[in-house]
Design a protein around this motif. Structure first.
Motif, PDB file in Angstrom:
ATOM      1  N   PHE A   1       0.811  -1.210   0.000  1.00  0.00           N
ATOM      2  CA  PHE A   1       0.000   0.000   0.000  1.00  0.00           C
ATOM      3  C   PHE A   1       0.851   1.271   0.000  1.00  0.00           C
ATOM      4  CE2 PHE A   1      -2.478  -3.443   1.745  1.00  0.00           C
ATOM      5  CZ  PHE A   1      -3.634  -3.365   0.990  1.00  0.00           C
TER       6      PHE A   1
ATOM      7  N   GLN B   1       3.134   4.141  -1.415  1.00  0.00           N
ATOM      8  CA  GLN B   1       3.270   4.818  -2.704  1.00  0.00           C
ATOM      9  C   GLN B   1       4.633   5.486  -2.782  1.00  0.00           C
ATOM     10  OE1 GLN B   1      -0.947   6.698  -2.503  1.00  0.00           O
ATOM     11  NE2 GLN B   1      -0.192   6.973  -4.586  1.00  0.00           N
TER      12      GLN B   1
ATOM     13  N   GLU C   1       4.852   9.375  -5.731  1.00  0.00           N
ATOM     14  CA  GLU C   1       3.501   9.781  -6.134  1.00  0.00           C
ATOM     15  C   GLU C   1       2.911   8.946  -7.276  1.00  0.00           C
ATOM     16  OE1 GLU C   1       2.928  13.999  -6.458  1.00  0.00           O
ATOM     17  OE2 GLU C   1       4.438  14.394  -4.927  1.00  0.00           O
TER      18      GLU C   1
ATOM     19  N   TRP D   1       1.046   5.148  -8.345  1.00  0.00           N
ATOM     20  CA  TRP D   1       0.151   4.198  -7.684  1.00  0.00           C
ATOM     21  C   TRP D   1       0.955   3.170  -6.908  1.00  0.00           C
ATOM     22  CZ3 TRP D   1      -3.571   2.741 -12.268  1.00  0.00           C
ATOM     23  CH2 TRP D   1      -4.533   3.749 -12.415  1.00  0.00           C
ATOM     24  N   SER D   2       0.439   2.778  -5.757  1.00  0.00           N
ATOM     25  CA  SER D   2       1.047   1.694  -4.983  1.00  0.00           C
ATOM     26  C   SER D   2       0.846   0.384  -5.740  1.00  0.00           C
ATOM     27  CB  SER D   2       0.385   1.596  -3.607  1.00  0.00           C
ATOM     28  OG  SER D   2      -0.957   1.154  -3.748  1.00  0.00           O
TER      29      SER D   2
ATOM     30  N   GLN E   1      -2.766  -0.409  -5.565  1.00  0.00           N
ATOM     31  CA  GLN E   1      -3.589   0.385  -6.501  1.00  0.00           C
ATOM     32  C   GLN E   1      -3.442  -0.136  -7.932  1.00  0.00           C
ATOM     33  OE1 GLN E   1      -1.904   4.131  -5.144  1.00  0.00           O
ATOM     34  NE2 GLN E   1      -3.972   4.860  -4.657  1.00  0.00           N
TER      35      GLN E   1
ATOM     36  N   GLN F   1      -5.669  -3.090  -8.069  1.00  0.00           N
ATOM     37  CA  GLN F   1      -7.057  -2.640  -8.145  1.00  0.00           C
ATOM     38  C   GLN F   1      -7.396  -2.159  -9.555  1.00  0.00           C
ATOM     39  OE1 GLN F   1      -6.825   0.221  -4.966  1.00  0.00           O
ATOM     40  NE2 GLN F   1      -8.055  -1.058  -3.598  1.00  0.00           N
TER      41      GLN F   1
ATOM     42  N   THR G   1     -10.058   4.069 -12.152  1.00  0.00           N
ATOM     43  CA  THR G   1      -9.158   4.635 -11.156  1.00  0.00           C
ATOM     44  C   THR G   1      -9.368   3.923  -9.827  1.00  0.00           C
ATOM     45  OG1 THR G   1      -9.308   6.776 -12.254  1.00  0.00           O
ATOM     46  CG2 THR G   1      -8.444   6.765 -10.006  1.00  0.00           C
TER      47      THR G   1
ATOM     48  N   LYS H   1      -9.876   3.105  -6.058  1.00  0.00           N
ATOM     49  CA  LYS H   1     -10.520   3.852  -4.974  1.00  0.00           C
ATOM     50  C   LYS H   1      -9.783   3.558  -3.671  1.00  0.00           C
ATOM     51  CE  LYS H   1     -13.919   4.662  -7.917  1.00  0.00           C
ATOM     52  NZ  LYS H   1     -13.268   4.453  -9.187  1.00  0.00           N
ATOM     53  N   GLU H   2      -9.899   4.489  -2.743  1.00  0.00           N
ATOM     54  CA  GLU H   2      -9.348   4.246  -1.410  1.00  0.00           C
ATOM     55  C   GLU H   2     -10.251   3.210  -0.746  1.00  0.00           C
ATOM     56  OE1 GLU H   2      -6.549   5.384  -0.007  1.00  0.00           O
ATOM     57  OE2 GLU H   2      -6.091   6.410  -1.889  1.00  0.00           O
ATOM     58  N   GLU H   3      -9.715   2.034  -0.524  1.00  0.00           N
ATOM     59  CA  GLU H   3     -10.507   0.972   0.086  1.00  0.00           C
ATOM     60  C   GLU H   3      -9.770   0.413   1.290  1.00  0.00           C
ATOM     61  OE1 GLU H   3     -12.317  -2.121  -2.339  1.00  0.00           O
ATOM     62  OE2 GLU H   3     -11.767  -0.982  -4.120  1.00  0.00           O
ATOM     63  N   ASP H   4     -10.533  -0.043   2.234  1.00  0.00           N
ATOM     64  CA  ASP H   4      -9.967  -0.722   3.386  1.00  0.00           C
ATOM     65  C   ASP H   4      -9.982  -2.214   3.051  1.00  0.00           C
ATOM     66  OD1 ASP H   4      -8.940  -1.240   5.875  1.00  0.00           O
ATOM     67  OD2 ASP H   4     -10.896  -1.197   6.860  1.00  0.00           O
TER      68      ASP H   4
END
Length: 170
Positions: free
Chosen positions: A29, A31, A34, A36-37, A40, A43, A98, A100-103
């Motif tokens: 997770f 990054q 700057e 994408w991790s 990401q 995802q 794109t 999304k910020e997800e847990d």
């Protein structure tokens, strides 16, 4: 490439991405610079294949809605070149593609990745060689592509993001 060669290349790409994440002790997770991790990128690959799963479920007559090919079909190298041209123009994923910020944890992310891709490979295998060249699908960046061209793109796109993942994990 034949359908079976395409399926093999897709499977290999999906497997190396999954293996790189699965065996990583590094925070997926995080990054770097700057970009994408690794998570990401995974995802994004999931979000890219999900609509293909839907499209490859449509009956053949429904695929005719997207029209007929009015140019020569592109081979793998031509698809890669076209994609690079679009990236050089500054095009980036937007909207539904794109991350999304997800847990979400790593195991759940990998499970989603595996499930989406396993489904996709099964759906691709249901099409004939002729179907891959006959039917079109819209691509948000590249326009209308034959199913075979979409598969070529997906092979390359997966490897493109695999390189990005390696960058993040290094």
């Amino acid at each position: 490439m034949t359908k079976q060669e395409i399926i093999q290349k897709l499977s290999e790409g999906f497997n190396i991405v999954e293996t790189s994440i699965n065996h990583s002790a590094i925070d997926i997770f995080y990054q770097k610079k700057e970009k994408w991790s690794a998570a990401q990128n995974i995802q994004h690959l999931i979000l890219s294949v999900k609509p293909l799963n839907l499209a490859f479920t449509l009956p053949n007559f429904a695929l005719l809605f997207f029209g007929k090919l009015n140019r020569s079909p592109r081979n793998y190298e031509e698809m890669v070149e076209k994609y690079h041209q679009k990236l050089a123009e500054g095009n980036v994923p937007t909207g539904q593609f794109t991350p999304k910020e997800e847990d979400i944890n790593k195991d759940e992310l990998l499970k989603q990745f595996r499930t989406v891709n396993d489904t996709f490979l099964k759906k691709v295998d249901e099409f004939s060689e002729e179907d891959l060249d006959k039917y079109l699908l819209p691509h948000p960046l590249l326009g209308k592509l034959t199913l075979r061209e979409m598969l070529y793109f997906t092979i390359y796109h997966t490897l493109h993001h695999y390189k990005a993942i390696l960058f993040q994990l290094s």
